[in-house]
Design an enzyme around this catalytic site. Structure first.
Site, PDB file in Angstrom:
ATOM      1  N   PRO A   9       0.783  -1.223   0.000  1.00 31.20           N
ATOM      2  CG  PRO A   9      -0.192  -1.183   2.093  1.00 31.20           C
ATOM      3  CD  PRO A   9       0.488  -2.092   1.130  1.00 31.20           C
ATOM      4  CG  ASN A  10      -0.433   4.357   1.129  1.00 31.84           C
ATOM      5  OD1 ASN A  10      -1.373   4.828   0.495  1.00 31.84           O
ATOM      6  ND2 ASN A  10      -0.585   3.901   2.362  1.00 31.84           N
ATOM      7  NE  ARG A  17       1.016  14.846   0.333  1.00 27.50           N
ATOM      8  CZ  ARG A  17      -0.138  14.206   0.194  1.00 27.50           C
ATOM      9  NH1 ARG A  17      -0.384  13.132   0.910  1.00 27.50           N
ATOM     10  NH2 ARG A  17      -1.036  14.625  -0.658  1.00 27.50           N
ATOM     11  CE1 TYR A  22       8.894   5.161   3.383  1.00 33.04           C
ATOM     12  CE2 TYR A  22       7.338   6.982   3.280  1.00 33.04           C
ATOM     13  CZ  TYR A  22       7.796   5.834   3.882  1.00 33.04           C
ATOM     14  OH  TYR A  22       7.152   5.342   4.997  1.00 33.04           O
ATOM     15  CG  ASN A  74       8.395  -1.986   0.530  1.00 31.89           C
ATOM     16  OD1 ASN A  74       7.764  -2.142   1.577  1.00 31.89           O
ATOM     17  ND2 ASN A  74       9.048  -0.869   0.244  1.00 31.89           N
ATOM     18  CB  ALA A  77       1.354  -0.078   6.439  1.00 31.79           C
ATOM     19  CG  HIS A  80       5.020  -2.414  10.153  1.00 37.48           C
ATOM     20  ND1 HIS A  80       6.347  -2.766  10.124  1.00 37.48           N
ATOM     21  CD2 HIS A  80       4.903  -1.344   9.301  1.00 37.48           C
ATOM     22  CE1 HIS A  80       7.018  -1.932   9.332  1.00 37.48           C
ATOM     23  NE2 HIS A  80       6.160  -1.060   8.805  1.00 37.48           N
ATOM     24  CG  ASP A  87       0.137 -17.931   7.833  1.00 38.12           C
ATOM     25  OD1 ASP A  87       1.149 -18.125   8.532  1.00 38.12           O
ATOM     26  OD2 ASP A  87      -1.009 -17.833   8.315  1.00 38.12           O
ATOM     27  CD  GLU A  98      11.034  -7.463   5.955  1.00 37.52           C
ATOM     28  OE1 GLU A  98      11.795  -8.327   6.460  1.00 37.52           O
ATOM     29  OE2 GLU A  98      10.322  -6.695   6.636  1.00 37.52           O
ATOM     30  CG  HIS A 100      11.051  -2.364   4.823  1.00 38.72           C
ATOM     31  ND1 HIS A 100       9.697  -2.282   4.634  1.00 38.72           N
ATOM     32  CD2 HIS A 100      11.289  -3.557   5.402  1.00 38.72           C
ATOM     33  CE1 HIS A 100       9.134  -3.374   5.106  1.00 38.72           C
ATOM     34  NE2 HIS A 100      10.075  -4.170   5.576  1.00 38.72           N
ATOM     35  CB  ILE A 101      12.188   2.861   0.515  1.00 38.20           C
ATOM     36  CG1 ILE A 101      11.636   2.097  -0.703  1.00 38.20           C
ATOM     37  CG2 ILE A 101      12.875   4.155   0.098  1.00 38.20           C
ATOM     38  CD1 ILE A 101      10.431   2.753  -1.358  1.00 38.20           C
ATOM     39  CB  SER A 102      12.388   4.371   5.360  1.00 40.88           C
ATOM     40  OG  SER A 102      11.431   3.447   5.880  1.00 40.88           O
ATOM     41  NE  ARG A 107       9.993   5.825   9.123  1.00 40.60           N
ATOM     42  CZ  ARG A 107       9.085   5.755   8.136  1.00 40.60           C
ATOM     43  NH1 ARG A 107       9.261   4.886   7.137  1.00 40.60           N
ATOM     44  NH2 ARG A 107       8.031   6.551   8.136  1.00 40.60           N
ATOM     45  NE  ARG A 111       6.701   4.159  10.135  1.00 36.35           N
ATOM     46  CZ  ARG A 111       5.612   4.307   9.355  1.00 36.35           C
ATOM     47  NH1 ARG A 111       5.302   3.400   8.469  1.00 36.35           N
ATOM     48  NH2 ARG A 111       4.843   5.372   9.478  1.00 36.35           N
TER      49      ARG A 111
HETATM   50  O1  CA2 Z   1      10.337   1.969   4.079  1.00 34.35           O
HETATM   51  C1  CA2 Z   1       9.525   1.315   3.440  1.00 34.35           C
HETATM   52  O2  CA2 Z   1       9.732   0.888   2.302  1.00 34.35           O
HETATM   53  C2  CA2 Z   1       8.136   1.043   4.040  1.00 34.35           C
HETATM   54  O3  CA2 Z   1       7.781  -0.294   3.712  1.00 34.35           O
HETATM   55  C3  CA2 Z   1       7.190   2.030   3.380  1.00 34.35           C
HETATM   56  C4  CA2 Z   1       5.769   1.973   3.951  1.00 34.35           C
HETATM   57  C5  CA2 Z   1       5.791   2.041   5.470  1.00 34.35           C
HETATM   58  O4  CA2 Z   1       4.479   1.857   5.967  1.00 34.35           O
HETATM   59  C6  CA2 Z   1       6.711   1.018   6.082  1.00 34.35           C
HETATM   60  O5  CA2 Z   1       6.724   1.175   7.478  1.00 34.35           O
HETATM   61  C7  CA2 Z   1       8.122   1.172   5.548  1.00 34.35           C
HETATM   62  C8  CA2 Z   1       4.910   3.152   3.483  1.00 34.35           C
HETATM   63  C9  CA2 Z   1       4.996   3.495   2.063  1.00 34.35           C
HETATM   64  C10 CA2 Z   1       4.246   4.787   1.906  1.00 34.35           C
HETATM   65  O6  CA2 Z   1       4.852   5.489   0.880  1.00 34.35           O
HETATM   66  C11 CA2 Z   1       4.545   6.799   0.752  1.00 34.35           C
HETATM   67  C12 CA2 Z   1       5.119   7.429  -0.317  1.00 34.35           C
HETATM   68  C13 CA2 Z   1       4.871   8.765  -0.531  1.00 34.35           C
HETATM   69  C14 CA2 Z   1       4.051   9.471   0.324  1.00 34.35           C
HETATM   70  C15 CA2 Z   1       3.469   8.832   1.384  1.00 34.35           C
HETATM   71  C16 CA2 Z   1       3.707   7.494   1.602  1.00 34.35           C
END
Ligand code: CA2
Length: 148
Positions: A9-10, A17, A22, A74, A77, A80, A87, A98, A100-102, A107, A111
């Site tokens: 998601p997202n 943003r 990210y 990836n 959310a 978590h 499964d 797995e 994660h960009i961040s 954090r 997370r």
């Molecule tokens: O660091 C990552 O790749 C995450 O998987 C990104 C997820 C976050 O919920 C994980 O804790 C860590 C969220 C991706 C949301 O991406 C956005 C991009 C632009 C603006 C807002 C959110």
């Protein structure tokens, strides 16, 4: 070889943003990076993004049915929260990385929990979009032994 590159998601909002978290590159930029890298390495990449947990489960099962060689995921959310994704990866036994960009471990406490990690052969965090390419290389370079 064939790899599934799945995003949760997202992640389609990349670059829109939160650049401090990210980066400023878009999801389209990510797809182009993966496409170029996989073409250079001679591997087929099936790239998908969804905002829905069950769809990610369906695609993990599809990767198994299609005899993919591995998965880079990836889960956003759902990392978590989702036992269903854990499964699914466990059931398919496909080597899964797995990403994660961040740097999630630096954090919020929530997370720092990852359900899917227990079924993954590797986790890459905090390397930005490059982390996806590192995950692909890991699977291609023999790191793709399924855990058990
Ligand atoms: O660091 C990552 O790749 C995450 O998987 C990104 C997820 C976050 O919920 C994980 O804790 C860590 C969220 C991706 C949301 O991406 C956005 C991009 C632009 C603006 C807002 C959110």
């Amino acid at each position: 070889m064939k790899l599934y590159i799945l995003n949760g998601p997202n992640l389609n909002l990349l670059g829109v943003r939160e650049p401090e978290q990210y980066g400023s590159r878009s999801y389209a930029d990510l797809l182009e990076m993966i496409r170029a890298h996989c073409a250079a390495r001679g591997v087929e990449a099936v790239c998908r993004q969804t905002n829905h947990e069950g769809t990610l489960v369906d695609w993990i099962q599809e990767a198994y049915a299609e005899r993919a060689d591995g998965i880079v995921i990836n889960p956003g959310a759902y990392t978590h929260t989702s036992v269903a994704l854990l499964d699914a990866v466990k059931a398919t036994r496909l080597p899964t990385v797995e990403v994660h960009i961040s740097r999630v471990e630096a954090r919020e406490a929530f997370r720092q929990v990852s359900y899917i990690r227990a079924a993954c052969v590797k986790t890459i965090t905090g390397h930005g979009l490059q982390g996806y390419l590192e995950a692909i290389d890991f699977l291609l370079d023999g790191g793709g032994e399924a855990p058990r």
